[in-house]
Design an enzyme around this catalytic site. Structure first.
Site, PDB file in Angstrom:
ATOM      1  N   GLY A  74      54.246  -4.134  -9.727  1.00 42.38           N
ATOM      2  CA  GLY A  74      53.887  -4.220  -8.394  1.00 42.38           C
ATOM      3  C   GLY A  74      54.149  -2.907  -7.340  1.00 42.38           C
ATOM      4  O   GLY A  74      53.599  -2.228  -6.595  1.00 42.38           O
ATOM      5  N   ASP A  96      58.243 -12.425  -0.660  1.00 43.07           N
ATOM      6  CA  ASP A  96      57.302 -13.679  -0.450  1.00 43.07           C
ATOM      7  C   ASP A  96      58.597 -14.806  -0.347  1.00 43.07           C
ATOM      8  O   ASP A  96      58.767 -14.802   0.677  1.00 43.07           O
ATOM      9  CB  ASP A  96      56.524 -14.140  -1.867  1.00 43.07           C
ATOM     10  CG  ASP A  96      55.540 -15.050  -1.531  1.00 43.07           C
ATOM     11  OD1 ASP A  96      55.647 -15.557  -0.489  1.00 43.07           O
ATOM     12  OD2 ASP A  96      55.192 -15.672  -2.576  1.00 43.07           O
TER      13      ASP A  96
HETATM   14  P1  5GP Z   1      59.297 -13.406  -4.470  1.00 43.44           P
HETATM   15  O1  5GP Z   1      60.185 -13.543  -5.586  1.00 43.44           O
HETATM   16  O2  5GP Z   1      59.575 -12.902  -3.264  1.00 43.44           O
HETATM   17  O3  5GP Z   1      58.477 -14.868  -4.196  1.00 43.44           O
HETATM   18  O4  5GP Z   1      57.828 -12.719  -4.924  1.00 43.44           O
HETATM   19  C1  5GP Z   1      57.952 -11.315  -5.147  1.00 43.44           C
HETATM   20  C2  5GP Z   1      56.847 -10.890  -6.164  1.00 43.44           C
HETATM   21  O5  5GP Z   1      55.705 -11.995  -6.440  1.00 43.44           O
HETATM   22  C3  5GP Z   1      56.314  -9.882  -5.881  1.00 43.44           C
HETATM   23  O6  5GP Z   1      57.057  -8.628  -6.449  1.00 43.44           O
HETATM   24  C4  5GP Z   1      54.844  -9.825  -6.437  1.00 43.44           C
HETATM   25  O7  5GP Z   1      54.851  -9.457  -7.649  1.00 43.44           O
HETATM   26  C5  5GP Z   1      54.565 -11.370  -6.422  1.00 43.44           C
HETATM   27  N1  5GP Z   1      53.776 -11.860  -5.143  1.00 43.44           N
HETATM   28  C6  5GP Z   1      54.124 -12.637  -4.263  1.00 43.44           C
HETATM   29  N2  5GP Z   1      53.076 -12.803  -3.370  1.00 43.44           N
HETATM   30  C7  5GP Z   1      52.060 -12.115  -3.872  1.00 43.44           C
HETATM   31  C8  5GP Z   1      50.554 -11.875  -3.285  1.00 43.44           C
HETATM   32  O8  5GP Z   1      50.343 -12.411  -2.289  1.00 43.44           O
HETATM   33  N3  5GP Z   1      49.983 -11.200  -4.197  1.00 43.44           N
HETATM   34  C9  5GP Z   1      50.295 -10.739  -5.406  1.00 43.44           C
HETATM   35  N4  5GP Z   1      49.343  -9.975  -5.973  1.00 43.44           N
HETATM   36  N5  5GP Z   1      51.620 -10.697  -5.869  1.00 43.44           N
HETATM   37  C10 5GP Z   1      52.306 -11.407  -5.163  1.00 43.44           C
HETATM   38 MG    MG Z   2      56.568  -7.951  -8.240  1.00 40.82          MG
END
Ligand code: 5GP
Ligand code: MG
Length: 179
Positions: free
Chosen positions: A39, A98
């Site tokens: 991403g 996130d």
């Molecule tokens: P975390 O570990 O902070 O929950 O999530 C981080 C990863 O989840 C990001 O690097 C991304 O790849 C994915 N992610 C979180 N939210 C979104 C979103 O709204 N859209 C997309 N496409 N990926 C997300």
């Molecule tokens: Mg990611």
């Protein structure tokens, strides 16, 4: 699909982030930038072209998401593409913060490799979702808790190459990605 951030807004945000990085590391300390695949690749490419200094660039793969699921699955980290970070100042770059689980676990892994410092930069931070005791050090934009795509973020591979950031609504998520 609702556009949340235009190309121009993103470009301004990245200029601001680059200025923050330049002033924090004050142009002297040699910086290693680690992009979290996949991403962050669009952000990484735009950000490093705004940094005038010499930098080392590396990549790490961390995957926790499948499709539009909002509950992260088990996180897999593949660190074999990392450059040597011992005694280096490391800046981890990711597309979105996130729950924070990805950055949190990456920090734990990186700490074992003996870096001089580890900080983080994300383009987007979702409001009210964090489940970890850390915050990203540099944030481009705070966004509402919606599933977003574009500028590196995908929905089952779709939309990663959009030049702007947009939110998908529930009907669009239920319909699945375009063929
Ligand atoms: P975390 O570990 O902070 O929950 O999530 C981080 C990863 O989840 C990001 O690097 C991304 O790849 C994915 N992610 C979180 N939210 C979104 C979103 O709204 N859209 C997309 N496409 N990926 C997300
Ligand atoms: Mg990611």
């Amino acid at each position: 699909m609702q556009q949340l951030l235009s190309e121009a807004q993103i470009s301004e945000g990245i200029a601001r982030l680059a200025a923050e990085i330049e002033s924090f590391y004050d142009g002297h300390r040699k910086l290693t930038i680690i992009g979290v695949m996949t991403g962050s690749v669009v952000l990484l490419a735009d950000l490093i072209r705004r940094l005038p200094r010499t930098i080392r660039v590396g990549l790490v793969q961390a995957r926790s998401y499948r499709g539009a699921s909002t509950t992260p699955g088990a996180l897999t980290i593949r660190a074999d593409m990392l450059p040597d970070v011992r005694n280096r100042d490391v800046l981890v770059v990711d597309d979105i913060f996130d729950t924070g689980q990805t950055l949190f676990e990456l920090f734990l892994e990186l700490d074992e490799l003996g870096p001089a410092s580890v900080r983080s930069l994300v383009l987007l931070r979702k409001q009210g979702r964090s489940k970890v005791p850390i915050e990203p050090d540099h944030v481009g934009f705070d966004i509402p808790d919606r599933f977003v795509v574009g500028y590196g973020l995908d929905f089952e591979d779709a939309y990663r190459n959009l030049p702007y950031v947009a939110a998908l609504d529930d009907a669009e998520l239920a319909a699945g990605p375009p063929p």
